[in-house]
Design a protein around this motif. Sequence first.
Motif, short mmCIF file in Angstrom:
data_model
loop_
_atom_site.label_atom_id
_atom_site.label_comp_id
_atom_site.label_asym_id
_atom_site.label_seq_id
_atom_site.Cartn_x
_atom_site.Cartn_y
_atom_site.Cartn_z
N PRO A 230 0.83 -1.20 -0.18
CA PRO A 230 -0.03 0.12 -0.03
C PRO A 230 0.84 1.20 -0.05
CG PRO A 230 -1.02 -1.69 1.58
CD PRO A 230 0.23 -2.26 1.07
N ALA A 231 1.91 1.37 0.69
CA ALA A 231 2.79 2.54 0.97
C ALA A 231 3.48 2.91 -0.12
CB ALA A 231 3.65 2.45 2.07
N GLU A 232 3.85 1.96 -0.96
CA GLU A 232 4.43 1.83 -2.19
C GLU A 232 3.78 2.14 -3.32
OE1 GLU A 232 7.96 0.95 -5.05
OE2 GLU A 232 7.71 1.78 -2.98
N ALA A 233 2.51 1.60 -3.39
CA ALA A 233 1.51 1.78 -4.35
C ALA A 233 1.19 3.40 -4.40
CB ALA A 233 0.09 1.09 -4.09
N HIS A 234 0.98 3.98 -3.26
CA HIS A 234 0.70 5.27 -3.21
C HIS A 234 1.70 6.31 -3.71
CE1 HIS A 234 -0.92 8.97 -1.28
NE2 HIS A 234 0.31 9.32 -0.86
N ALA A 235 2.97 5.93 -3.23
CA ALA A 235 4.18 6.62 -3.74
C ALA A 235 4.35 6.48 -5.10
CB ALA A 235 5.51 5.97 -3.02
N ARG B 155 2.61 9.67 -13.36
CA ARG B 155 1.37 9.96 -14.09
C ARG B 155 0.50 8.68 -14.51
NH1 ARG B 155 -0.58 12.73 -18.78
NH2 ARG B 155 1.42 12.25 -19.92
N HIS B 156 1.31 7.78 -15.20
CA HIS B 156 0.83 6.71 -15.72
C HIS B 156 0.73 5.24 -14.78
CE1 HIS B 156 0.97 8.80 -19.53
NE2 HIS B 156 2.33 9.04 -19.24
N ILE B 157 0.59 5.49 -13.59
CA ILE B 157 0.35 4.69 -12.49
C ILE B 157 -0.85 5.15 -11.71
CG2 ILE B 157 1.19 3.26 -10.49
CD1 ILE B 157 3.98 3.26 -11.66
N THR B 158 -1.81 4.27 -11.66
CA THR B 158 -3.22 4.65 -10.99
C THR B 158 -3.51 3.47 -10.37
OG1 THR B 158 -4.22 4.05 -13.12
CG2 THR B 158 -3.85 6.31 -13.11
N PRO B 159 -4.58 3.85 -9.26
CA PRO B 159 -5.19 2.42 -8.53
C PRO B 159 -5.39 1.41 -9.50
CG PRO B 159 -6.08 4.55 -7.71
CD PRO B 159 -5.35 4.89 -9.32
N GLY B 160 -5.43 0.22 -8.86
CA GLY B 160 -5.71 -1.11 -9.71
C GLY B 160 -7.34 -1.14 -10.15
N TYR B 161 -7.15 -1.20 -11.45
CA TYR B 161 -8.50 -1.34 -12.23
C TYR B 161 -9.40 -2.48 -11.81
CZ TYR B 161 -11.33 -1.62 -16.65
OH TYR B 161 -12.54 -1.76 -17.37
N HIS B 162 -10.45 -2.51 -11.35
CA HIS B 162 -11.42 -3.27 -11.22
C HIS B 162 -10.75 -4.46 -9.64
CE1 HIS B 162 -14.77 -2.89 -13.25
NE2 HIS B 162 -14.25 -2.97 -14.71
N MET B 163 -9.72 -3.74 -8.95
CA MET B 163 -9.12 -4.53 -8.23
C MET B 163 -9.08 -3.61 -6.95
SD MET B 163 -8.09 -7.39 -9.59
CE MET B 163 -6.65 -8.23 -8.65
N ASN B 164 -8.66 -4.44 -5.58
CA ASN B 164 -8.61 -3.47 -4.41
C ASN B 164 -7.56 -2.38 -4.52
OD1 ASN B 164 -7.37 -2.42 -2.09
ND2 ASN B 164 -8.28 -4.23 -0.74
N ARG B 165 -8.07 -1.19 -4.70
CA ARG B 165 -7.25 0.01 -5.02
C ARG B 165 -6.22 0.20 -4.01
NH1 ARG B 165 -9.44 3.30 -9.08
NH2 ARG B 165 -11.13 1.97 -10.03
N LYS B 166 -6.18 -0.37 -2.96
CA LYS B 166 -5.10 -0.29 -1.97
C LYS B 166 -3.79 -1.12 -2.23
CE LYS B 166 -4.33 -0.16 3.05
NZ LYS B 166 -5.15 -0.62 4.55
#
Length: 131
Positions: A58-63, A69-80
């Motif tokens: 989660p912390a790495e995903a946020h960072a 700009r081309h990394i966004t929350p998981g499409y149709h997945m747990n966005r965390k």
Amino acid sequence: MNASTLHKTAVDCAEELPGARLGHPLGPDWEVFKVRSKVFMLMTEVPGRPVVILKAEPAEAHALREQYRHITPGYHMNRKHWITLESGEGVDEELVRELVTDSYRLVVAHLPKAERPVDPHTYGTGTRAAR
């Protein structure tokens, strides 16, 4: 990296990972890579744009979302716990390979020790460059 090489780079990396298998349980438009029975990478097209969906701490995903700009929350997945990667500025082969390997290692770390094809704490860490 352009859109046509994003999926190829991700697939090339995933195919090198011990125990990784490709399947199509969601239909022909989705490529799903698993290690043992656990998903670590999905690929599809979202309105005509190739995307790679990967697991991340989660912390790495946020960072990553803050930095690229081309990394966004998981499409149709747990966005965390999942990120979506598209081609674009700052997304290069090294980053794609690193994120695919990180996703794989995260999933392997949650497998029972007897089912792990590699040690997730050491696999792939020797050649990684710091971001």
